[in-house]
Scaffold this active site. Structure first.
Site, mmCIF file in Angstrom:
data_model
loop_
_atom_site.group_PDB
_atom_site.id
_atom_site.type_symbol
_atom_site.label_atom_id
_atom_site.label_comp_id
_atom_site.label_asym_id
_atom_site.label_seq_id
_atom_site.Cartn_x
_atom_site.Cartn_y
_atom_site.Cartn_z
ATOM 1 N N ARG A 174 -6.067 10.014 -1.198
ATOM 2 C CA ARG A 174 -5.664 10.365 -2.550
ATOM 3 C C ARG A 174 -6.890 10.489 -3.444
ATOM 4 O O ARG A 174 -6.949 11.351 -4.304
ATOM 5 C CB ARG A 174 -4.686 9.325 -3.092
ATOM 6 C CG ARG A 174 -3.312 9.464 -2.446
ATOM 7 C CD ARG A 174 -2.372 8.363 -2.881
ATOM 8 N NE ARG A 174 -2.858 7.050 -2.499
ATOM 9 C CZ ARG A 174 -2.994 6.023 -3.330
ATOM 10 N NH1 ARG A 174 -2.684 6.174 -4.595
ATOM 11 N NH2 ARG A 174 -3.448 4.877 -2.897
ATOM 12 N N HIS B 286 0.857 -1.183 0.000
ATOM 13 C CA HIS B 286 0.000 0.000 0.000
ATOM 14 C C HIS B 286 0.887 1.225 0.000
ATOM 15 O O HIS B 286 1.853 1.286 0.754
ATOM 16 C CB HIS B 286 -0.912 -0.001 1.228
ATOM 17 C CG HIS B 286 -2.036 0.979 1.116
ATOM 18 N ND1 HIS B 286 -1.860 2.328 1.325
ATOM 19 C CD2 HIS B 286 -3.338 0.819 0.806
ATOM 20 C CE1 HIS B 286 -3.020 2.942 1.141
ATOM 21 N NE2 HIS B 286 -3.931 2.058 0.828
#
Lengths: 256, 266, 605
Positions: free
Chosen positions: C270, C254
Site C-alpha cells: 500500500r 493487519h
C-alpha cells in the site's frame, strides 16, 4: 476442482523412545483447495497423530525451517502445494544434518558452526560514531549485497550436495555464499588474503566439484553457480600472485 | 605467525568501559544518548594486521596449504582442458582419413619426419598421469564415499551429479583403455591408415566403447570446467555440451566407419 | 537436573532478545540466549517492510525529525502510549538504524535524480543525499521514514544481529523453551527450561532474566504470526502471579493477510501505491479516508475493511469473505524488484500472478501492543532482575495501535535500552540465591508434566481450536459487551477443562504434543486476560474498538490496564495506571475518524 485423497508416507523415528524403530508410516488425508504441506502436516498432527515431529515457523518461506525431502527432492514444505505433486507423497527428513526425530533435523547447529568458521561478520577497524551520519554506499552495491544476504539457511543446498555428504568438513554452498557476501561488502576490511585463509582450501571453495545440485535445489533461487565460480576465480587468481611476485623478484635480482 | 593467526579466531567480548547511566527520569523528554557500548566493540581487526599495514604489508597474506589447494585446483582444470584439446586435435588429424587413406598416410609421415610424435608422446603421457593424480584428489576413492554417492544418486537423481559419477567411472575405465590404445599406437609407428583400419576392424568391440567414453568424458569435462569457473551461463554450457558432443560423435563415427570400411576392404 | 549459571539469560532470540544480549555482552557480561528455534528462524525475519527512523534523507522525508516521528507515534497510539518512552525511542531510532548499517545491514540507499511516484507525482532526490539510507512510505506517517532492504528488512536485520551476537561470544541455546520463571515473589533468578531436542528439563540461573519471546498471535485463529508465537514468555510472566501484563486488550489486526493462509503481505504494497478493492473492484478507501486513503493507520484500515465487508461488499470465498489488494498498476519492474517476496507469496502459496491478478486479503491478527509491563528502562514490574523487550513487552511505545515499521525499530532500540539497564543493574546489585526457590519452581514444572502423563481426557488441539474460534469471533476487530462477556465465560470454561489435559501419544522425548499441552493453559489465560481487559475498557481507542462505546474517553480511560493473575484466583486482577503525557496532549488523530464508521459515532472528547 475434484477432491483427491492424498497418501503420505512419512519417515518416523524417535531416538528417545526405546520402543520406536525407524520406519515409514502412512497417513491418508482428504485434499482441500490450495493445500500446502504445512496445512497437511498440521492436519495430520492435530487429527491423526499428535506425536509427529516436524518444524515450521513462518510458513511463508522466509525462515527456512521446514526443508524436507519431498519424494526425494529437497524442498520447503510450506511452499509445496499438494496440487503440484502426485497423490502419493513420500516425506523424509533432510539428509546431512543430525536427526532430532521424524522430519525434524538440527540445521541450527550446523549453520552456527559454519558462521563461526567463516567469521560471518563485518570486520572493521573503523569505530561506530553514534553522532555522525551513516557511511555512504551506492544503491546498486546495497542491492548486490542484499542479493547474497537472501540465504535463509534452509539446508537444501547441503542436502542436495554429494560432496558435502562425502566430506564432513566441507563448507557447502551456504558457507561459500556467506563469504561472497562479505567479500563484496565495502564495509568489511578483510583482504583477499584474509578470505583466502578461510575458504581458499579443500574444505572451502576448492572442495566443490561443481555438481550444481545446490543451485538447482535452492528454494530462494540464489545465484549459487555464479557466486561459487566467482569465488573460485578470485581465489585461484589470488593464489597465483605470490609465486609470480616471487619469480619477478628473482628475475629482478638477477638483472640487478 | 601461525600463533598470532590463531588468536584472531578467538572471539572476545571487549572490556567493560563503565560508562555512566543516562540521566534519570528528568521528564523533559530529551534524554542524552549515553551508556551504550558504541565503542570498544570486538569488530576491530587484531593488531598484527594493522601493524602489517603500517609496515608496508610485509606479512605473507596467504598461507601455503591454501595456496597449494588453489594451484592444484587450477592444475586439475588445465590438465583436463589440455587433454580435451589434444583429443580434438587428434580427432582433426584422424579425420584426414575421410579424404582418403593417402592423405592420412601423408600426415602420418609428416609427423614422423619432424619427430613430432616422439616429442609429443611423453608430454601427453605426463599430462595424462597428472590429470589422473589431480582428479583422484576429489574423486570418491573410499568405499564409504562411493556408497554415499550411490545413495545420493538414487535418492535425488540430480542430472549434474549423475554426469559427475559418469566422469568418475569413465575416467577409471579410460585409464585402462587409453593405456592400451597408446601402447598399440606408439609401438606400431609410423601411423598409417591401413594399420589403424586393421586394428579397428579386428577390435571394434574395443573401439566403440572407447570412442563413446573418451568423447563423453572430454565433452562433459569441458562443460564442467565451463560451469565451475563460470565461463559460460548454465544454459549456454548445456547447449555447448550437447552441440560439441553431437559434432564429436558424428565425426568419430565417420572416422571409425571409414576405418572399418578400409579394414573390411583388405 | 543440569544447572547452567550465567550473568544474563535472554528468553527469545529474535531481534529484541539478541540486541539485549549484544549490549550486555559488549558491557562484558556472559549472556545465554534461549530460543525455540535457531535464532535466524525467529519471527523477526518475517518483517518485510521497514524500520522507522527519522533520517530525513529522501525528498519525501524532507523536514522529518525525531519530533515528527514522535508525533506520528503518539497519534498512532491514540495517546495510549508513554510519551517519555516515545521520546527516548524516536531519539535513539536513527542511531539504531545507523548502527545496523555499520554492522552490515544492506539498507537500500538514496539514488539521486528525478523519479515518478506511483501516484504520478514527480520528486527529485538530491545529489547531496545520494548513498545515504533510503526510506519508503508507510501507513500512518507524515514523512517517508521506513528504512528498508528491498523486501527482506527483517531478514537482513536478524542475520546481521546474529552475526554480531556470534562475534561477541553470545551463547545461543536453541530449541529450548522456558516453562517457568524461578522467583520468590521479590526477585527473578532465572528459568526452568525444557530442551526441545530431548525433552529434558534444565535449570538456568541468571542475575538478569529477559523475556523477549515476541507476540501471542497464535492464540487467535487467523494470525500473520509465525507458528511459534504462542505468547509463551507473557504466559510464564503472568504465571508468577506478581508480574503484570500491560494493555493486553490492545491487539492489532493487519489489513492485508492473504486468504487462505494468513500470510502477511507487507504494508509496502500500500505504501508503494497499491489499492484495496471490493467485490465490484471499486477502490473504496478514498470514500472513507479521502486524505490518507489506503495509508491510514492499520487499525483504521482494518476496521474500514471489516465494515465494508459487513456492508456486503466482500468477495465470497470458501474461506469466508475477503477483499482484493491490487498492485498490478505498479508494473513488472517495481514488483519484481521491490516487492519480490510479495510476488513470490502470491505465486507460490496462492497460485496467483500479482502482475495480472488481484490478491485476496482480509484483516488478520498481527501484533500485540500489550505484554510484560516494564518501566522506561525495560525493567519488569513486580520482580527485580526481570526484564522484557520487544513485542513481548509493554514498554508502552505503541499504546493502542502500533505504526508500521515501529516494531522493528522498537525491538532494536528497546534491546539497546534493556541491555544498558541490565549492565547498570548487575554492576550495582547483590545476588544471593536460595536453593528452596529453585526446588519449588522445579517441582511445579515436574508436577505439570506428571499431570499430563497420568490423567486427562481433554485433547490439546480440540481446546486450542475452541480458544482460537472464541477469540476470532468475539474479541476481534469489532468488540461489544455482550460478546466479550460470553468470551470470558467460555474461556474460563476452557481454562477449567485445560486442567484435565491428557496425552494421546507416548510423550517421550521431544514430543510435540507435550509441548503443546504445556503451553495451552498459559495461552488460555492470556486469552482471558485479553477478553477481560477488553470487556472492562468501556471506550474505543486505537485498535480496541467497542461497538457499544465507539468514542475515545480521555476523561476516564487515559490509562493503562495492568493485569496480574494471583495464585488461586478465578479471574485476572486488573488495576490501572495513568498514561504519562509530557509533550502532546490528546487530540484528533487526523485519520478522518471523526466522521467514523457509518457516521454513528458520538462527539469526540
Amino acid at each position: 476442482m475434484s477432491r483427491r485423497t492424498l497418501t503420505f508416507s512419512i519417515f518416523r523415528y524417535n531416538p528417545y523412545d526405546p520402543e520406536f524403530e525407524p520406519r515409514m508410516q502412512e497417513y491418508v488425508l482428504e485434499e482441500t483447495p490450495r493445500m500446502t504441506l504445512f496445512t497437511a502436516l498440521t492436519d495430520i498432527r492435530e487429527k491423526l497423530d499428535p506425536s509427529l515431529q516436524f518444524d515450521f515457523v513462518c510458513r511463508s518461506a522466509v525462515c527456512g525451517s521446514c526443508a524436507l525431502l519431498v519424494n526425494g527432492r529437497p524442498r520447503l514444505a510450506c511452499r509445496t502445494r499438494t496440487d503440484e505433486i502426485p497423490r502419493r507423497i513420500t516425506l523424509h527428513p533432510l539428509p546431512f544434518f543430525r536427526l532430532i526425530g521424524d522430519l525434524s533435523v538440527d540445521t541450527g547447529s550446523w549453520f552456527a558452526q559454519m558462521a563461526g568458521r567463516v567469521q560471518s561478520w563485518v570486520h572493521t577497524t573503523r569505530p561506530f560514531d553514534p553522532a555522525s551520519e551513516e557511511g555512504r554506499m551506492s544503491n546498486e552495491q546495497a542491492l548486490a549485497i542484499y542479493e547474497l544476504d537472501r540465504c535463509i539457511e534452509c539446508g537444501c543446498c547441503l542436502a542436495a550436495c554429494a560432496t558435502a555428504h562425502m566430506r564432513d568438513d566441507f563448507l557447502g554452498a551456504a558457507g561459500l555464499l556467506r563469504i561472497a557476501r562479505f567479500l563484496i561488502d565495502p564495509r568489511d576490511q578483510r583482504t583477499d588474503g584474509d578470505f583466502f585463509e578461510v575458504v581458499g582450501t579443500d574444505e572451502g571453495v576448492f572442495g566443490c566439484v561443481g555438481l550444481l545440485a545446490c543451485h538447482d535445489y535452492c528454494p530462494k533461487n540464489l545465484p549459487l553457480m555464479t557466486q561459487l565460480a566467482y569465488l573460485r576465480r578470485k581465489l585461484a587468481l589470488a593464489s597465483l600472485r605470490p609465486p609470480l611476485r616471487w619469480i619477478l623478484r628473482q628475475i629482478a635480482r638477477r638483472v640487478a | 605467525m601461525s600463533g598470532r593467526r590463531k588468536e584472531k579466531r578467538v572471539m572476545r567480548a571487549p572490556e567493560y568501559l563503565g560508562q555512566p547511566r543516562y540521566a534519570g527520569d528528568d521528564g523533559d523528554g530529551h534524554r542524552p544518548v549515553s551508556g551504550f557500548m558504541f565503542q570498544g566493540q570486538a569488530t576491530s581487526l587484531p593488531l598484527p594486521r594493522e601493524q602489517a599495514a603500517a609496515l608496508g604489508r610485509r606479512l605473507p597474506l596467504v598461507t601455503w596449504p591454501s595456496l597449494t589447494a588453489a594451484m592444484l585446483e587450477l592444475a586439475t582444470s588445465i590438465s583436463g582442458l589440455g587433454l580435451a584439446v589434444f583429443l580434438f586435435i587428434h580427432m582433426g588429424l584422424l579425420s584426414s582419413v575421410l579424404l582418403g587413406a593417402q592423405s592420412m598416410d601423408a600426415l602420418g609421415a609428416f609427423l614422423e619426419r619432424y619427430y613430432l610424435l616422439h616429442a609429443m608422446a611423453p608430454l601427453l603421457i605426463l599430462l595424462l598421469l597428472a590429470h589422473v593424480l589431480l582428479v583422484t584428489r576429489k574423486a570418491p576413492t573410499t568405499f564409504r564415499q562411493q556408497w554415499i554417492l550411490m545413495r545420493q544418486l538414487r535418492r535425488i537423481g540430480h542430472l549434474d551429479t549423475w554426469t559427475w559419477a559418469f566422469q568418475v567411472v569413465s575416467g577409471a575405465a579410460l585409464l585402462v583403455f587409453a593405456s592400451i590404445h597408446l601402447w598399440t599406437a606408439l609401438t606400431d609407428l609410423p601411423i598409417e591408415a591401413v594399420k589403424s583400419a586393421d586394428r579397428v576392424s579386428t577390435y571394434l568391440w574395443f573401439d566403440i566403447p572407447f570412442v563413446l567414453m573418451v568423447v563423453g568424458h572430454a565433452c562433459v569435462g569441458l562443460y564442467r570446467i565451463a560451469v565451475k569457473w563460470g565461463l559460460l551461463s548454465r544454459r549456454g554450457a548445456y547447449g555447448a555440451l550437447v552441440a560439441l558432443m553431437a559434432v564429436a560423435l558424428a565425426l568419430e563415427f565417420a572416422i571409425v566407419s571409414t576405418f572399418y570400411g578400409l579394414g573390411g576392404g583388405l | 537436573m543440569t544447572r547452567i549459571m550465567t550473568d544474563v539469560l535472554v528468553i527469545g532470540a529474535g531481534l529484541a532478545g539478541e540486541r539485549v544480549a549484544i549490549e550486555a555482552a559488549a558491557h562484558g557480561y556472559q549472556v545465554i540466549v534461549l530460543s525455540l528455534v535457531p535464532p535466524r528462524r525467529s519471527h523477526s525475519t518475517a518483517a518485510q517492510g521497514g524500520m522507522q527512523a527519522a533520517l530525513g534523507n529522501m525528498a519525501m522525508s524532507q523536514g522529518d525529525s525525531a519530533d515528527v516521528h514522535f508525533e506520528d507515534t503518539v497519534k498512532g497510539a491514540d495517546w495510549g502510549c508513554d510519551q517519555d518512552v516515545a521520546r527516548l525511542f524516536v531519539n535513539l531510532a536513527p542511531i539504531a538504524v545507523r548502527q545496523m548499517a555499520y554492522w552490515g545491514v544492506p539498507w537500500n540507499r538514496v539514488v539521486a535524480g528525478p523519479r515518478q511516484l506511483p501516484d504520478g507525482q514527480m520528486v527529485e532526490e538530491s545529489l547531496e543525499k545520494e548513498g545515504l539510507i533510503a526510506a519508503r512510505n508507510f501507513g500512518g506517517t507524515k514523512k517517508w521514514r521506513a528504512c528498508f532492504c528491498s523486501d527482506g528488512t527483517g531478514h537482513s536485520l536478524v542475520y546481521t544481529m546474529d552475526n554480531v551476537a556470534l562475534q561477541l561470544g553470545v551463547h545461543v541455546h536453541d530449541r529450548a523453551e522456558a516453562l517457568a520463571l524461578i522467583h520468590d515473589g521479590q526477585r527473578c533468578y532465572g528459568a526452568i527450561v525444557r530442551d526441545l531436542r530431548s525433552g529434558e528439563l534444565r535449570t538456568y540461573v541468571a542475575r538478569a532474566t529477559v523475556i523477549a519471546t515476541g507476540g501471542h498471535g497464535r492464540i487467535y485463529g487467523h494470525s500473520t504470526n509465525a507458528v511459534i508465537n504462542e505468547g509463551t514468555g507473557m504466559a510464564v510472566a503472568l504465571d508468577t502471579g506478581v508480574v503484570p501484563l500491560g494493555n493486553m486488550e490492545a491487539v492489532q489486526f493487519h489489513p492485508t493477510g492473504v486468504v487462505p493462509g494468513d500470510i502477511l503481505v507487507t504494508e509496502g504494497c500500500r505504501g508503494d501505491g497499491g489499492y484495496l478493492l471490493d467485490k465490484d473492484e471499486h477502490r473504496f478507501m478514498p470514500d472513507y479516508e479521502p486524505e490518507k486513503k489506503e495509508l491510514a493507520s492499520r487499525d483504521v484500515v482494518s476496521r474500514r475493511m471489516v465494515y465494508h465487508m459487513r456492508q456486503g461488499y466482500g468477495v465470497e470465498s470458501p474461506y469466508g469473505p475477503h477483499l482484493w489488494l491490487d498492485i498490478r498498476h505498479l508494473g513488472r519492474e517495481h514488483i519484481e524488484k521491490n516487492l519480490r517476496d510479495v510476488a513470490e507469496i502470491c505465486r507460490d502459496f496462492l497460485g496467483i500472478d500479482p502482475l495480472h491478478q488481484l490478491i485476496p486479503v482480509r484483516p488478520t491478527q498481527h501484533y500485540s501492543m500489550g505484554g510484560v509491563r516494564t518501566d522506561i528502562d525495560g525493567a519488569g514490574y513486580g520482580l527485580a532482575g526481570l526484564y522484557a523487550a520487544g513485542e513481548a513487552a509493554c514498554w508502552d511505545l505503541h499504546g493502542f495501535n502500533r505504526l508500521g515499521g515501529n516494531s522493528l525499530a522498537e525491538t532494536i532500540v528497546m534491546g539497546m535500552v534493556v541491555g544498558r539497564t541490565i549492565a547498570r543493574d548487575i554492576a550495582s546489585s547483590e545476588f544471593a540465591l536460595s536453593e528452596g526457590v529453585i526446588r519449588s519452581a522445579t517441582m511445579q514444572v515436574e508436577e505439570r508434566l506428571r499431570g499430563l502423563a497420568s490423567y486427562g481426557l481433554e485433547y490439546v488441539y480440540d481446546l486450542r481450536q475452541r480458544m482460537s474460534d472464541i477469540l476470532m469471533e468475539k474479541v476481534g476487530v469489532f468488540r461489544n459487551g455482550r460478546q466479550l462477556t460470553e468470551a470470558v465465560e467460555e474461556l474460563l470454561e476452557l481454562d477449567e477443562r485445560a486442567k484435565h489435559l491428557g496425552l494421546l501419544s507416548s510423550g517421550r522425548g521431544p514430543n510435540p504434543e507435550v509441548s503443546a499441552a504445556l503451553r495451552l493453559p498459559g495461552m488460555i489465560r492470556l486469552a482471558i486476560t485479553i477478553a477481560y481487559g477488553a470487556l472492562q475498557r468501556t471506550e474505543s481507542r486505537g485498535s480496541h474498538y467497542r461497538e457499544d462505546y465507539p468514542a475515545r474517553d480521555d476523561a476516564n480511560w487515559l490509562k493503562r490496564t495492568l493485569a496480574t493473575w494471583p495464585p488461586d484466583a478465578d479471574l485476572p486482577h486488573l488495576s490501572y495506571e495513568s498514561v504519562r503525557i509530557t509533550e502532546l496532549p490528546p487530540g484528533e488523530r487526523g485519520y478522518g475518524e471523526a466522521v467514523a464508521v457509518a457516521g454513528k459515532e458520538g462527539a469526540r472528547v
